[in-house]
Motif scaffolding. Sequence first.
Motif, PDB file in Angstrom:
ATOM      1  N   THR A   1      13.661   9.518  -4.454  1.00  0.00           N
ATOM      2  CA  THR A   1      13.699  10.530  -3.401  1.00  0.00           C
ATOM      3  C   THR A   1      12.305  10.824  -2.859  1.00  0.00           C
ATOM      4  O   THR A   1      11.287  10.411  -3.428  1.00  0.00           O
ATOM      5  CB  THR A   1      14.287  11.838  -3.951  1.00  0.00           C
ATOM      6  N   ARG A   2      12.279  11.577  -1.774  1.00  0.00           N
ATOM      7  CA  ARG A   2      10.997  12.035  -1.227  1.00  0.00           C
ATOM      8  C   ARG A   2      10.279  12.899  -2.250  1.00  0.00           C
ATOM      9  O   ARG A   2       9.050  12.819  -2.392  1.00  0.00           O
ATOM     10  CB  ARG A   2      11.212  12.821   0.072  1.00  0.00           C
ATOM     11  N   ALA A   3      11.035  13.701  -2.985  1.00  0.00           N
ATOM     12  CA  ALA A   3      10.433  14.539  -4.018  1.00  0.00           C
ATOM     13  C   ALA A   3       9.785  13.675  -5.103  1.00  0.00           C
ATOM     14  O   ALA A   3       8.713  14.015  -5.614  1.00  0.00           O
ATOM     15  CB  ALA A   3      11.479  15.469  -4.625  1.00  0.00           C
ATOM     16  N   ASP A   4      10.438  12.570  -5.466  1.00  0.00           N
ATOM     17  CA  ASP A   4       9.848  11.656  -6.449  1.00  0.00           C
ATOM     18  C   ASP A   4       8.520  11.100  -5.939  1.00  0.00           C
ATOM     19  O   ASP A   4       7.530  11.027  -6.675  1.00  0.00           O
ATOM     20  CB  ASP A   4      10.792  10.482  -6.737  1.00  0.00           C
ATOM     21  N   ALA A   5       8.520  10.685  -4.678  1.00  0.00           N
ATOM     22  CA  ALA A   5       7.309  10.117  -4.091  1.00  0.00           C
ATOM     23  C   ALA A   5       6.181  11.142  -4.060  1.00  0.00           C
ATOM     24  O   ALA A   5       5.034  10.843  -4.419  1.00  0.00           O
ATOM     25  CB  ALA A   5       7.608   9.606  -2.679  1.00  0.00           C
ATOM     26  N   GLU A   6       6.514  12.352  -3.624  1.00  0.00           N
ATOM     27  CA  GLU A   6       5.495  13.399  -3.560  1.00  0.00           C
ATOM     28  C   GLU A   6       5.007  13.769  -4.961  1.00  0.00           C
ATOM     29  O   GLU A   6       3.831  14.097  -5.151  1.00  0.00           O
ATOM     30  CB  GLU A   6       6.063  14.632  -2.855  1.00  0.00           C
ATOM     31  N   ARG A   7       5.898  13.736  -5.935  1.00  0.00           N
ATOM     32  CA  ARG A   7       5.518  14.035  -7.319  1.00  0.00           C
ATOM     33  C   ARG A   7       4.449  13.061  -7.795  1.00  0.00           C
ATOM     34  O   ARG A   7       3.419  13.467  -8.352  1.00  0.00           O
ATOM     35  CB  ARG A   7       6.764  13.939  -8.201  1.00  0.00           C
ATOM     36  N   MET A   8       4.666  11.762  -7.574  1.00  0.00           N
ATOM     37  CA  MET A   8       3.685  10.768  -7.989  1.00  0.00           C
ATOM     38  C   MET A   8       2.385  10.923  -7.212  1.00  0.00           C
ATOM     39  O   MET A   8       1.284  10.805  -7.772  1.00  0.00           O
ATOM     40  CB  MET A   8       4.258   9.358  -7.809  1.00  0.00           C
TER      41      MET A   8
END
Length: 270
Positions: free
Chosen positions: A220-227
């Motif tokens: 998800t976008r949240a996963d990408a932003e988390r990394m």
Amino acid sequence: MSAVKLNDITISYDDIGHGEDVLVLLHGHPFDRSMWRPQCDALGGKRWRLIVPDLRGYGESTVTPSTTTLDMLAHDVAALLDHLGIDAAVIGGLSMGGQIVMAFCHLYPQRVRGVVLAATFPQAETDDGKQVRNTMADRLLRDGMEGYAAEVLPRMVAPRTLAARPDIAAHVLGMMRGAHPIGAAAALRGRAERPCYDAVLSALPVPALIVVGDEDAFTTRADAERMHTLITGSTLVWMPGVGHMPNLEHADAFNAALESFLLTFGSAPT
């Protein structure tokens, strides 16, 4: 194609180019090294030497039963680099391959010059996820890859890719159908045991490129932003209209981002 026996298995791999700077590319599940063909074609013969293996259990490498953990796969990569006399490399991976990159960074931080994380995420598996992966492993052993491959294809690539690029859809489907169910099941059981890699990413002292498609059914976008938040100074490339296979679905944009990222590195240390 080359092959070498290490860690009591045979690893098949491509070794492309002769530069001192090394890029290792790790495929996802249930694929093989052919998924990186557009990147090999784009970078082959340039400054970077590419090492692209079939992971244990996939492609032309040895299939091992039971459970194949991310750490086991990372140890295989390290052993391959030892065999090739490579001390350190930029290491990249997609999906499961990205999680192997994270495991490699945990186990061999001194060997990492930079990382490429495509369509992946660092979280530990949930209890529900463990059950799903183990149930799917049982299904693959019982029924083989055919039904699974057809079922999951629409989640692997974006709808527009399925409609406009039947060649890519056929390549992805062919890799999944061709995967050995024993190897795929072992990797599923191993991923069910994966830890959280947040601390590994937050401690990374090297450059990082993160690439995620906005129609990815798994990342998800949240996963990408988390990394992106965890890795200081990382570069995030968000690719519109792309699913879980950005390096295939929009190879030109992926290659441009990858080449731009690699330009930030000086010559390999001697």
